[in-house]
Design an enzyme around this catalytic site. Structure first.
Site, PDB file in Angstrom:
ATOM      1  CD1 TRP A 130      -2.733   1.495   0.467  1.00  0.00           C
ATOM      2  CD2 TRP A 130      -2.119   1.810   2.595  1.00  0.00           C
ATOM      3  NE1 TRP A 130      -3.522   2.490   0.985  1.00  0.00           N
ATOM      4  CE2 TRP A 130      -3.162   2.714   2.290  1.00  0.00           C
ATOM      5  CE3 TRP A 130      -1.571   1.829   3.877  1.00  0.00           C
ATOM      6  CZ2 TRP A 130      -3.660   3.621   3.216  1.00  0.00           C
ATOM      7  CZ3 TRP A 130      -2.069   2.720   4.806  1.00  0.00           C
ATOM      8  CH2 TRP A 130      -3.100   3.602   4.475  1.00  0.00           C
ATOM      9  CG  ASP A 211      -1.618  -2.658   7.653  1.00  0.00           C
ATOM     10  OD1 ASP A 211      -2.648  -2.590   8.349  1.00  0.00           O
ATOM     11  OD2 ASP A 211      -1.398  -1.910   6.680  1.00  0.00           O
ATOM     12  CE  LYS A 246     -10.019  -0.009   4.276  1.00  0.00           C
ATOM     13  NZ  LYS A 246      -9.804   0.803   3.118  1.00  0.00           N
TER      14      LYS A 246
HETATM   15  C1  LMR Z   1      -7.120   2.099  -0.279  1.00  0.00           C
HETATM   16  O1  LMR Z   1      -6.050   1.505  -0.411  1.00  0.00           O
HETATM   17  O2  LMR Z   1      -7.785   2.494  -1.253  1.00  0.00           O
HETATM   18  C2  LMR Z   1      -7.683   2.344   1.099  1.00  0.00           C
HETATM   19  O3  LMR Z   1      -6.905   1.722   2.039  1.00  0.00           O
HETATM   20  C3  LMR Z   1      -7.950   3.775   1.387  1.00  0.00           C
HETATM   21  C4  LMR Z   1      -6.711   4.603   1.533  1.00  0.00           C
HETATM   22  O4  LMR Z   1      -6.596   5.322   2.534  1.00  0.00           O
HETATM   23  O5  LMR Z   1      -5.837   4.565   0.654  1.00  0.00           O
END
Ligand code: LMR
Length: 395
Positions: A130, A211, A246
Site C-alpha cells: 500500500w 497490518d 472496512k
Molecule cells: C485504499 O487503499 O484504497 C484504502 O486503504 C484507502 C486509503 O486510505 O488509501
C-alpha cells in the site's frame, strides 16, 4: 516562508477518487479507493453500527477526552477478535494495545515505537505494498528494504522470491506483512507459508509487523486472522496495526488499534507507556465515537452476531462479484481471468498497463489505479457488462 512551498500532486488513490467523483458520465465506474460499496453503489452503515450508535447517543453524558489508551471495551474486544479467545499470547498477558486513529494511526505509533527501540532497523515491505506505508513509517525516520511478493504472470505470491529476500533481514529488522487481503494485489500467504515466515523470524530474529485492515473480508474473521495468530504463538515479539474501517464500515470514524506482542507481561505494559508518549506527541488522544461503537458491538453478544452476519454477507457478495467479473471479462475478451476468483478481499490487479488504465479512465470513465488495481466492491449488476466491455476494448 510559506510562499516557498509548491503545490504537491494529489494522493495517488484519493486524488483519483476525487476525479472519478467529479466525472459527469452516467456510465462511469469508480473502482479507485478501497471502500465497500453495495449493489446501489453506496457505502452503507452497518445495522449493528446504527444500533450501537443509537444506544450510545441515549446514554452519552459527556464529550470530555477519552483516557489516552482509549476505550477499554474496544481494546479488549479487538484483542479477542484478532487473537481469538484463549490464544496463548493473550493468556500469558504478553499482549497490550492502545486505541489509535484508524489503521494509519496504529501504523504510525508502531513506527514510532520501532524507531525508539531501534532507529537503524530496516523495515522490509512487500513489492508492491500500500503506497501510504512508505510515508507513514518513513517519516518517523525508518528506512526500507523491499522483498519480492507479487508475481504478475501467475497473479500469485512469489514465495520463493520472498523467502530469498527475507533471508537478508537482520536481527532487529522489521518485516511488514499484510495480515490478509493484500492491498493492492489480493494475493495472500497460505497458512503453511505463514509458518515458514515464523520459522525465519525465529531463526533470524526479525520482528513481524502485521497490518491487518481487512479482517473478515477474505474468508472470514477467524480464517483471516489465522496467519497472525500462528505468528503470535511462535515469535517472541510482534507489532500489529488493526482497523475497523472496512470490517465495521467505520472509515470516517478513524477506529484502529496498535498491539504489541511482547516477551512478558512487564514488557507489554512498558510498551503501552511508550505508545502513549508517542501518541501524545503526535495527536494526544484518540477519537471516541468509532471506538465506543466498535467496543459496544464487540462486547454485546446480540450486536456482535448481527455485525458478524452483515460482514459475512458483504464478504459473500464480494466473492460473488469476483466470480461474475471473471465470467464477464472472459466472455468479453477470451482471456483467462481465473485469478480474480482466487484472490482475497477488496482488491485485484487486472494486469493492465498504466497506459491501458489511463485509456479506460479517459475514454470510458472507468476508474482504477494506474497499477490496474480495482476495488472489486465497486462492481455491481448495473456496471459489470460495461466494465467488462471497456476492459476488453483496451486489451
Ligand atoms: C485504499 O487503499 O484504497 C484504502 O486503504 C484507502 C486509503 O486510505 O488509501
Amino acid at each position: 516562508m510559506l510562499d516557498k512551498l509548491e503545490r504537491l500532486p494529489a494522493d495517488s488513490i484519493l486524488g483519483l477518487a476525487a476525479i472519478a467523483k467529479a466525472d459527469a458520465n452516467p456510465n462511469k465506474v469508480d473502482l479507485t479507493v478501497g471502500v465497500y460499496m453495495n449493489e446501489d453503489g453506496v457505502c452503507p452503515v452497518f445495522k449493528a453500527v446504527k444500533m450501537a450508535q443509537a444506544a450510545l447517543q441515549q446514554e452519552e453524558v459527556s464529550k470530555s477526552y477519552l483516557p489516552p489508551a482509549g476505550v477499554d471495551a474496544f481494546n479488549d474486544g479487538m484483542q479477542q477478535l484478532l487473537f481469538g479467545a484463549g490464544h496463548p499470547a493473550l493468556r500469558d498477558g504478553r499482549v497490550s494495545s492502545v486505541q489509535a486513529p484508524g489503521g494509519c494511526g496504529a501504523l504510525r505509533i508502531g513506527a514510532e515505537i520501532i524507531f525508539a527501540a531501534a532507529p537503524t532497523a530496516k523495515v522490509w515491505v512487500s513489492d508492491p505494498t500500500w503506497p501510504v506505508h512508505l510515508p507513514l513509517l518513513g517519516s518517523v525516520g525508518l528506512e526500507f528494504e523491499t522483498y519480492r511478493y507479487y508475481e504478475p504472470v501467475s497473479h500469485g505470491v512469489n514465495f520463493d522470491g520472498m523467502v530469498e529476500d527475507l533471508k537478508r533481514a537482520q536481527t532487529g529488522d522489521v518485516v511488514l506483512l499484510h495480515g490478509c487481503c493484500h492491498n493492492p494485489c489480493g494475493a495472500d500467504l497460505s497458512l503453511e507459508q505463514w509458518g515458514v515466515v515464523a520459522d525465519m523470524a525465529e531463526a533470524q530474529g526479525f520482528v513481524p509487523f502485521v497490518d491487518i485492515a481487512y479482517q473478515g473480508l477474505g474468508d472470514g474473521l477467524e480464517e483471516d486472522a489465522a496467519g497472525l495468530r500462528l505468528l503470535a504463538e511462535r515469535v517472541p515479539e510482534m507489532i500489529i496495526a488493526a482497523s475497523c474501517s472496512k470490517n465495521m464500515g467505520l472509515y470516517r470514524e478513524r477506529t484502529g488499534a496498535v498491539m504489541f506482542v511482547c516477551q512478558n507481561r512487564a514488557n507489554a505494559e512498558a510498551l503501552v507507556s511508550q505508545a502513549l508518549v508517542a501518541a501524545r506527541r503526535v495527536y494526544s488522544m484518540p477519537p471516541a465515537h468509532g471506538a465506543l461503537i466498535a467496543g459496544r458491538i464487540l462486547s454485546d453478544q446480540a450486536l456482535d452476531e448481527i455485525w458478524r452476519t452483515e460482514l459475512m454477507d458483504m464478504c459473500g457478495r464480494m466473492n460473488g462479484l469476483r466470480t461474475g467479473l471473471r465470467e464477464k471479462l472472459e466472455a468479453a475478451s477470451s482471456r483467462d481471468f481465473a485469478f480474480i476468483e482466487k484472490e482475497k478481499g477488496m482488491f485485484s490487479f487486472l494486469g493492465l498497463s498504466t497506459k491501458q488504465a489511463i485509456r479506460l479512465r479517459e475514454e470510458y470513465s472507468v476508474y482504477m489505479l494506474d497499477s490496474s488495481r480495482i476495488n472489486v466492491a465497486g462492481v455491481n449488476a448495473r456496471n459489470i457488462d460495461y466494465l467488462a466491455q471497456s476492459v476488453a476494448s483496451v486489451l
